[in-house]
Write an enzyme that holds these catalytic residues in place. Structure first.
Site, PDB file in Angstrom:
ATOM      1  N   ALA A 129     -46.787 -12.806  -3.085  1.00 53.53           N
ATOM      2  CA  ALA A 129     -47.556 -13.062  -4.305  1.00 53.53           C
ATOM      3  C   ALA A 129     -49.037 -12.757  -4.127  1.00 53.53           C
ATOM      4  O   ALA A 129     -49.841 -13.030  -5.005  1.00 53.53           O
ATOM      5  CB  ALA A 129     -47.367 -14.507  -4.745  1.00 53.53           C
ATOM      6  N   SER A 134     -47.977 -14.586   4.893  1.00 52.98           N
ATOM      7  CA  SER A 134     -47.757 -14.178   6.293  1.00 52.98           C
ATOM      8  C   SER A 134     -48.892 -14.626   7.199  1.00 52.98           C
ATOM      9  O   SER A 134     -48.648 -15.081   8.315  1.00 52.98           O
ATOM     10  CB  SER A 134     -47.509 -12.679   6.416  1.00 52.98           C
ATOM     11  OG  SER A 134     -48.328 -11.956   5.570  1.00 52.98           O
ATOM     12  N   ASP A 178     -57.436 -12.503   5.567  1.00 49.43           N
ATOM     13  CA  ASP A 178     -56.421 -13.530   5.333  1.00 49.43           C
ATOM     14  C   ASP A 178     -56.321 -14.509   6.504  1.00 49.43           C
ATOM     15  O   ASP A 178     -56.269 -15.723   6.315  1.00 49.43           O
ATOM     16  CB  ASP A 178     -55.041 -12.881   5.100  1.00 49.43           C
ATOM     17  CG  ASP A 178     -55.075 -11.881   3.958  1.00 49.43           C
ATOM     18  OD1 ASP A 178     -56.082 -11.844   3.228  1.00 49.43           O
ATOM     19  OD2 ASP A 178     -54.088 -11.138   3.800  1.00 49.43           O
TER      20      ASP A 178
HETATM   21  C1  GLA Z   1     -54.172  -8.018   2.070  1.00 48.86           C
HETATM   22  C2  GLA Z   1     -54.683  -7.819   3.488  1.00 48.86           C
HETATM   23  C3  GLA Z   1     -56.154  -8.204   3.603  1.00 48.86           C
HETATM   24  C4  GLA Z   1     -57.001  -7.522   2.528  1.00 48.86           C
HETATM   25  C5  GLA Z   1     -56.354  -7.686   1.156  1.00 48.86           C
HETATM   26  C6  GLA Z   1     -57.070  -6.895   0.095  1.00 48.86           C
HETATM   27  O1  GLA Z   1     -54.168  -9.362   1.733  1.00 48.86           O
HETATM   28  O2  GLA Z   1     -53.922  -8.585   4.395  1.00 48.86           O
HETATM   29  O3  GLA Z   1     -56.623  -7.901   4.893  1.00 48.86           O
HETATM   30  O4  GLA Z   1     -57.218  -6.175   2.846  1.00 48.86           O
HETATM   31  O5  GLA Z   1     -55.000  -7.303   1.149  1.00 48.86           O
HETATM   32  O6  GLA Z   1     -58.380  -7.343  -0.046  1.00 48.86           O
END
Ligand code: GLA
Length: 392
Positions: A129, A134, A178
């Site tokens: 989503a 992860s 993330d």
């Molecule tokens: C995913 C990737 C992040 C980032 C976002 C977009 O969540 O894991 O590192 O690049 O996309 O901002």
């Protein structure tokens, strides 16, 4: 039954005793700075009040046995078998198992000990989503092994360990946002990270403004290849622009006016991708100044521009995300709305005035169903603390 109760009970059934500890790590929502982390730019995420929860204890054997409650699957691996991406029977690790196994591998390559563990885990971060389910799995197992290994690292280093696992073990060429948000989250605050220096600080949300997450219920399909392709286009832009701007190392180093001067030298698609990145980095720098002046209207306007840019230049949106963002932008009390995370499906993030949250959520849900026939989930979310371990 809540998440903790569920993993506790299943742990007891499966391993015959109570867990010694619980590790928890949140998902994240990103307010601004999308797809710029792997271009060494600035991001503005928050950890959210949904988590992956791991009930665990030290195992009596050398290998680790993990039960994924949401999938009803179990795996066992150790420091040797993870080198070949295999479990202890020699079978290839399934996709979900590569996240915790990748974290073990990454820790071991850094010389950090990962004792055998018995664990049951589950998550209330919706999968696929765009809310970093992860990374929350990686960081929850990260703090769990840190506990059992009796060593400690700073949360930002744990994020780097998770990033290496994802890049080199799982094979997604993502940036650090993330894992960073999941490891370093601070309750009630946004996090402002410089993805080059890894320096960060917290920023307040505008007063009386709430983060509302709207899940389109569409799950991304193309992310793997679509994501890595975007990353490759950014690298190509840097290679070409280096002929004109020899000092640059990443798109972070290109200012908006310089980009305009040299964009004509790039293939059309590459120019569109790079334009989003260069402008988004500038937007995020400007956005933090607006937040520091408590300017919700100005900040929200930048969120709207970001959505348009992700839709038209970076091309990572989809019809349902566009419908959800456009509807939200037309509703009273909504400062800004845009897709959040990698895109291709998943959620929008909305900044909404406190007194409007209820009607906003109701009208957004009804309008979206009317236009698409789909049933969305709308959540008011709180910025939460990052990963941690508690006694069982
Ligand atoms: C995913 C990737 C992040 C980032 C976002 C977009 O969540 O894991 O590192 O690049 O996309 O901002």
């Amino acid at each position: 039954m809540d998440l903790r109760q569920r993993v506790f009970e299943v742990f007891h059934q499966r391993f015959g005793e109570d867990p010694e500890f619980f590790a928890r790590a949140p998902g994240r929502v990103n307010l601004l700075g999308e797809h710029v982390d792997y271009n060494e730019g600035f991001v503005l995420p928050a950890a959210i009040n949904w988590d992956t929860l791991v009930a665990f204890r030290r195992s009596r054997s050398l290998h680790s046995t993990l039960l994924a409650l949401d999938l009803g699957e179990e795996t066992s691996f150790d420091c040797q078998t993870v080198l070949d991406r295999q479990d202890i029977t020699g079978a290839e690790l399934s996709v979900w198992a590569r996240y915790p196994a990748g974290v073990m591998w990454s820790m071991n390559t850094a010389g950090l000990d990962t004792p055998g563990m018995e664990a049951v885990f589950a998550s209330d971060v919706p999968r696929g989503a765009g809310l970093s389910s992860s990374a929350s799995v990686e960081m929850a197992f990260g703090v769990a092994w840190e506990k059992l290994g009796s060593w400690t690292v700073a949360p930002i280093q744990l994020a780097q360990i998770g990033l290496k696992a994802e890049n080199q073990y799982v094979g997604v060429h993502c940036g650090i946002m993330d894992q960073f948000a999941s490891a370093c989250g601070v309750k009630d605050r946004l996090l402002y990270l410089d993805c080059r220096s890894l320096e960060w600080r917290t920023v307040y949300l505008p007063e009386k403004a709430f983060i509302v997450i709207a899940d389109t219920s569409v799950r991304r399909s193309l992310t793997g290849s679509g994501y890595n392709e975007r990353h490759a286009a950014c690298e190509e832009a840097v290679r070409i622009l280096q002929d004109y701007l020899p000092g640059i190392r990443a798109l972070r180093d290109v200012r908006v006016n310089e980009f305009r001067r040299y964009a004509g030298h790039l293939p059309v698609i590459v120019a569109k991708r790079a334009q989003h990145i260069v402008e988004e980095i500038a937007r995020t720098e400007q956005a933090v100044e607006l937040l520091e002046k408590n300017d919700a209207v100005g900040f929200g306007a930048l969120m709207n521009v970001c959505h348009t840019s992700l839709r038209d230049l970076y091309e990572v949106s989809c019809p349902e995300l566009n419908t959800m963002a456009a509807l939200a932008q037309s509703l009273p009390g909504c400062y800004g709305a845009r897709l959040t995370g990698a895109g291709f499906g998943g959620c929008t993030v909305n900044l909404v005035a406190g007194e409007a949250v209820e009607t906003f959520s109701r009208d957004l849900s009804a309008g979206y169903t009317q236009e698409t026939g789909l049933k969305p989930e709308i959540y008011v979310c709180r910025a939460a603390d990052g990963a941690g371990v508690e006694k069982g």
